[in-house]
Design an enzyme around this catalytic site. Structure first.
Site, mmCIF file in Angstrom:
data_model
loop_
_atom_site.group_PDB
_atom_site.id
_atom_site.type_symbol
_atom_site.label_atom_id
_atom_site.label_comp_id
_atom_site.label_asym_id
_atom_site.label_seq_id
_atom_site.Cartn_x
_atom_site.Cartn_y
_atom_site.Cartn_z
ATOM 1 N N THR A 431 0.850 -1.192 0.000
ATOM 2 C CA THR A 431 0.000 0.000 0.000
ATOM 3 C C THR A 431 0.880 1.235 0.000
ATOM 4 O O THR A 431 2.072 1.164 0.292
ATOM 5 C CB THR A 431 -0.855 0.097 1.280
ATOM 6 O OG1 THR A 431 0.025 0.315 2.391
ATOM 7 C CG2 THR A 431 -1.686 -1.130 1.462
ATOM 8 N N ASP A 432 0.292 2.373 -0.272
ATOM 9 C CA ASP A 432 0.998 3.613 0.009
ATOM 10 C C ASP A 432 0.925 3.841 1.523
ATOM 11 O O ASP A 432 0.235 3.127 2.260
ATOM 12 C CB ASP A 432 0.417 4.785 -0.790
ATOM 13 C CG ASP A 432 1.453 5.898 -0.948
ATOM 14 O OD1 ASP A 432 2.447 5.908 -0.202
ATOM 15 O OD2 ASP A 432 1.260 6.764 -1.816
ATOM 16 N N TYR A 433 1.619 4.853 1.965
ATOM 17 C CA TYR A 433 1.826 5.168 3.377
ATOM 18 C C TYR A 433 0.486 5.258 4.130
ATOM 19 O O TYR A 433 -0.308 6.171 3.876
ATOM 20 C CB TYR A 433 2.526 6.520 3.440
ATOM 21 C CG TYR A 433 3.413 6.781 4.614
ATOM 22 C CD1 TYR A 433 4.798 6.785 4.472
ATOM 23 C CD2 TYR A 433 2.887 7.078 5.856
ATOM 24 C CE1 TYR A 433 5.621 7.083 5.547
ATOM 25 C CE2 TYR A 433 3.707 7.361 6.930
ATOM 26 C CZ TYR A 433 5.080 7.360 6.768
ATOM 27 O OH TYR A 433 5.903 7.654 7.821
ATOM 28 N N ALA A 435 -2.196 3.804 3.792
ATOM 29 C CA ALA A 435 -3.391 3.895 2.933
ATOM 30 C C ALA A 435 -4.517 2.988 3.433
ATOM 31 O O ALA A 435 -5.694 3.290 3.190
ATOM 32 C CB ALA A 435 -3.038 3.549 1.490
#
Ligand code: BGC
Length: 910
Positions: A431-433, A435
């Site tokens: 995932t992104d940070y 997310a």
């Protein structure tokens, strides 16, 4: 000496096999220029050779081996090249076991004694590639004189599937057995631990940071770490995993290596304006070399989000607005990072991001909602992600936005149906940070629910949020996720570690001797300087002010960015140290300081707006307001401008004004800088604007008054030297825009490949009402996609096609255009080919880029550029999302940008 009469045969051919027919070669592209140089070297070498007998021939072959399996060229560095005599049963008469250099260039010379038959064969064998056997006709009219034969060959090769498959099978078997054994011993907690990615160390790239990292590693609750690097920083953490955990599973180490690691190249948007895939691939290769020397094995790049909105700060991180060009660049980046073997100690796993459609944020506001039709996604936004997956990207990062009302990190259609089922992606998804946690704010559930949803959708690794770590076990117990799904995610992480060679040597990226030899080398800095020069776009020129005289002139160097190092690296400058970068002032002094008088004044602050200033400085902006008043600074600048022959005004954004969380509604120059420019224009001196910025800006007023505008983006470590070389004509700028520059922010989104409306506006009838238009300004941009001038003038002759009617999938249209360099400088031109499909089952963009060639022409030289159009170039996703071409008329446009083109019309029937 008269024995040495050189006879040169330029044989330019390609061996084009199955699946490679779109990749045609011409004598115009950059590779061939390099090859020509190689050829000249071989010629020199040859002049010392003596021939023992009458039947002796010296054969000199130079050229390049290129992998044409994918659409883009890539050098093949390992090969054996033999010269074979066909009449003796294909026995080699000369076996030169030859190893081309790292970009596939070779240069071999041999003497053969043979009854000369006029034809030879070249055999090239390279591990993993089809063996190539190519007949080379040698026409020798007078054998007595011509003893030396030069061949310049460019061999296109395709991979041997059988060989590749066999090698791959063996690797896969070994990987499966290691991973199976390991997983059979892992507890479910340990498996969940592998899915946890934490941040530790130098950088903070999100709102929260990880805690208890050491203890969590010991407990087997962490699979990977990012934001820490150097062998010294990485080794102790790896030691914790190897010496203190039950199963000794190595950690993976990631980082935002975006446009270089320690040696910083131009920001990604700038790299894209080179329109040079070899340069882009090499930049990623160098970044990987430096990153791996610094303890890393995973980079969060390439960012391939198509962006049509210059307000969005992250437009600086991508390759612009075009899906076709974006796809070439995405693939080149992946190749550069990953090389051909992930287990070698200088390659890294690439992470394709942000999947998907992140660039479509409404109103250009970062992290905002995205809403678009499937057909728009497929035709305009998804292709670069797909290209990166096809190029073998080992990991994918989800985006922060929602897609079809489901956040990307919990979107099973996106992560399973599209990514894995349709595109056959077989790496891991991170995932992104935070997310996953942010899905709570999106409004789709609590932490346990969104974590389960993300895992079930296809996420394998949770960046920082620890939703997986803290809730998945409970979800298994409650039947919300299955252990099998956890196994699958865990397996993918372990497979990545295997592919990196970490199970063989967990410390392979922790070699203390490498930083000293591999990082920030002279060679890398030279590469950075070259890439920077190539990224600059000459937006405007009066054709007389630039290039500047290299001696006997007085130059007023003015502007808040003229003597600045801090901002040159742009956003995501990773481990770059801005203190090591070269300012424009330093670059100019280095180059012409003792021959010209260079006067300097800052002229204005970078920004004075306190609302923005406070925010920028709260996050490391380091923008200091000058102690002089604005008027004092302007007076000083005007003072030196009046004494000078020319003014060079270095203006733009600060590095923090673009990038993540840096959206702006006003994309013009800050007011204080405009006031400075106004005062400089008033002096009547020619003003050259050197722009530094990370997005398309509105420059209508500046365009009216400046003698020239050079767009230099944030050009990286070597920015100042590169800018000086271009200003003083050591390099002729050739960059072309990959984003449209609007006249006014209100035109956004503005992009070249827009749809036609039912009421298109014709600018020559500007009083027309009921047309799709604005009352107050024209529709067209200030600078269109593909735009960029040169110090020389290229004249495009009439374009011609070899056919006006074509039929079927295998037909080919060859389009030619002669191009002449009419100016006084040699230079490069990017010849662009667009196609329109005026009538189809669905509406199509007014035109779409489908090919380009970057050529070099000496002053007064003319050459012809040839394109081969295939039905692949006509394809699009229809309303059923099938990728098809439909018969009918097509218009082929060729030109130096997306507007100033000539066209031919053809009919292509089924
Ligand atoms: C960004 C990503 C980046 C990640 C890790 C996020 O905020 O959106 O592009 O890779 O942080 O630093």
């Amino acid at each position: 000496m008269n024995l040495f009469i050189f006879f040169c045969i330029f044989v330019q051919f390609s061996i084009i096999q199955v699946r490679t027919d779109e990749c045609e070669l011409t004598s115009n592209d950059a590779d061939v220029q390099l090859t020509t140089k190689t050829f000249l070297q071989s010629r020199q070498f040859c002049s010392e050779t003596r021939f023992p007998s009458r039947n002796t021939r010296q054969i000199i072959i130079s050229g390049r081996l290129v992998d044409y399996t994918a659409r883009c060229k890539r050098g093949i560095s390992q090969a054996d090249i033999e010269i074979i005599h066909g009449q003796s049963g294909f026995h080699p008469i000369c076996r030169e076991l030859h190893h081309p250099n790292s970009r596939g260039f070779y240069n071999l010379s041999t003497v053969i004694v043979t009854p000369f038959t006029g034809q030879l064969y070249i055999r090239v064998t390279s591990p993993g590639y089809e063996t190539v056997l190519k007949r080379v006709p040698i026409s020798l009219s007078s054998q007595r004189k011509r003893k030396t034969i030069f061949l310049q060959l460019k061999l296109a090769m395709v991979r041997s599937e059988a060989q590749m498959e066999q090698q791959q099978d063996q690797q896969t078997q070994r990987m499966n057995s290691i991973v199976d054994t390991l997983m059979s011993q892992m507890t479910i907690e340990e498996k969940i631990g592998q899915l946890n990615l934490v941040t530790v160390g130098f950088d903070v790239t999100g709102p929260i940071v990880s805690e208890n990292v050491d203890e969590n590693i010991r407990q087997g609750r962490i699979g990977g770490v990012f934001n820490t690097f150097t062998p010294k920083g990485v080794r102790p953490l790896q030691e914790l995993a190897m010496n203190h955990t039950r199963l000794k599973i190595p950690l993976i180490f990631g980082y935002d290596v975006i446009h270089g690691h320690r040696t910083i190249f131009p920001i990604s948007l700038g790299m894209s304006t080179t329109w040079d895939m070899a340069v882009i691939e090499t930049s990623a290769r160098i970044a990987a070399q430096e990153a791996t020397a610094d303890g890393l094995n995973w980079v969060f790049s390439p960012m391939v989000d198509i962006a049509r909105d210059a307000r969005w700060g992250r437009i600086s991180e991508g390759a612009g607005e075009d899906p076709w060009l974006g796809s070439q660049i995405a693939a080149a980046m992946v190749r550069g990072y990953q090389g051909s073997d992930l287990s070698s100690s200088n390659t890294v796993i690439a992470c394709l991001k942000h999947f998907a459609l992140y660039g479509g944020a409404e109103a250009g506001r970062d992290y905002n909602t995205v809403d678009m039709s499937r057909i728009t996604m497929y035709n305009y936004f998804l292709p670069p992600y797909h290209a990166a997956v096809e190029a073998g990207a080992g990991s994918v990062m989800t985006s922060f936005n929602e897609i079809d009302s489901i956040p990307a990190s919990g979107n099973r259609w996106l992560l399973q149906d599209l990514l894995r089922d349709q595109w056959k992606f077989n790496g891991f998804v991170v995932t992104d940070y935070t997310a996953i946690n942010e899905m709570i704010e999106h409004g789709v559930g609590n932490l346990q629910e969104v974590s389960a949803r993300a895992l079930n959708a296809g996420v394998d690794m949770d960046m920082v949020g620890e939703g997986f770590l803290t809730t998945l076990l409970k979800s298994v117990q409650e039947g919300k996720v299955t252990e099998q799904t956890i196994n699958q995610a865990c397996r993918r992480i372990l497979e990545a570690k295997y592919k990196l060679g970490l199970f063989d040597d967990p410390y392979r990226y922790c070699d203390d001797s490498r930083p000293g030899t591999d990082i920030f080398t002279n060679e890398n800095r030279l590469a950075a300087r070259d890439f920077a020069r190539r990224s600059f776009v000459l937006l405007k020129t009066d054709r007389k002010t630039l290039p500047l005289a290299r001696s006997n002139s007085t130059i007023a160097l003015i502007g808040p960015l003229a003597d600045d190092r801090r901002n040159l690296l742009g956003s995501w400058s990773a481990a770059g140290n801005w203190n090591q970068s070269v300012s424009v002032r330093e670059g100019i002094i280095n180059l012409v300081g003792n021959k010209n008088q260079v006067l300097f004044a800052k002229g204005s602050n970078l920004i004075e707006d306190t609302y923005m200033l406070q925010q920028l400085n709260a996050h490391g902006g380091e923008i200091v307001i000058d102690t002089q008043s604005a008027q004092q600074m302007i007076d000083e600048a005007v003072g030196i401008a009046s004494k000078s022959d020319v003014v060079v005004a270095v203006v733009g954004e600060s590095q923090g004004m673009t990038g993540e969380a840096a959206s702006r509604v006003d994309i013009g120059l800050p007011e204080c800088q405009k006031r400075l420019l106004q005062a400089l224009f008033n002096t009547g001196k020619p003003v050259v604007i050197v722009l530094m910025n990370g997005r398309p800006m509105t420059l209508t007023w500046e365009h009216e008054h400046a003698a020239a505008i050079l767009e230099t983006w944030f050009a990286g470590t070597e920015a100042g030297n590169a800018i000086a070389e271009v200003l003083f004509g050591l390099y002729n700028p050739a960059g072309k825009l990959t984003t449209t520059f609007p006249r006014h922010v209100g035109q956004i989104p503005l992009y070249y490949n827009h749809k036609q409306t039912g009421r298109p506006f014709n600018a020559t009838q500007f009083t027309d009402k009921y047309k799709s238009r604005y009352l107050d300004i024209p529709n067209d941009p200030l600078y269109p996609f593909g735009h960029g001038f040169s110090y020389t003038t290229f004249e495009f002759g009439t374009i011609s096609g070899d056919k006006s009617e074509l039929r079927g999938d295998s037909d080919r249209l060859t389009v030619r255009v002669p191009i002449s360099n009419r100016g006084a400088y040699g230079g490069e031109e990017v010849v662009q080919l667009y196609i329109s499909d005026p009538a189809a089952s669905v509406t199509r963009a007014v035109r779409e880029l489908k090919n380009f060639k970057k050529i070099y022409l000496r002053a007064q030289q003319t050459d012809e550029v040839t394109f081969v159009v295939t039905t692949n170039d006509l394809k699009f996703y229809n309303t059923n999302l099938d990728y098809v071409w439909e018969e009918g008329d097509f218009i082929i446009h060729i030109g130096p940008d997306s507007v100033n083109t000539q066209s031919i019309r053809v009919k292509w029937l089924k």
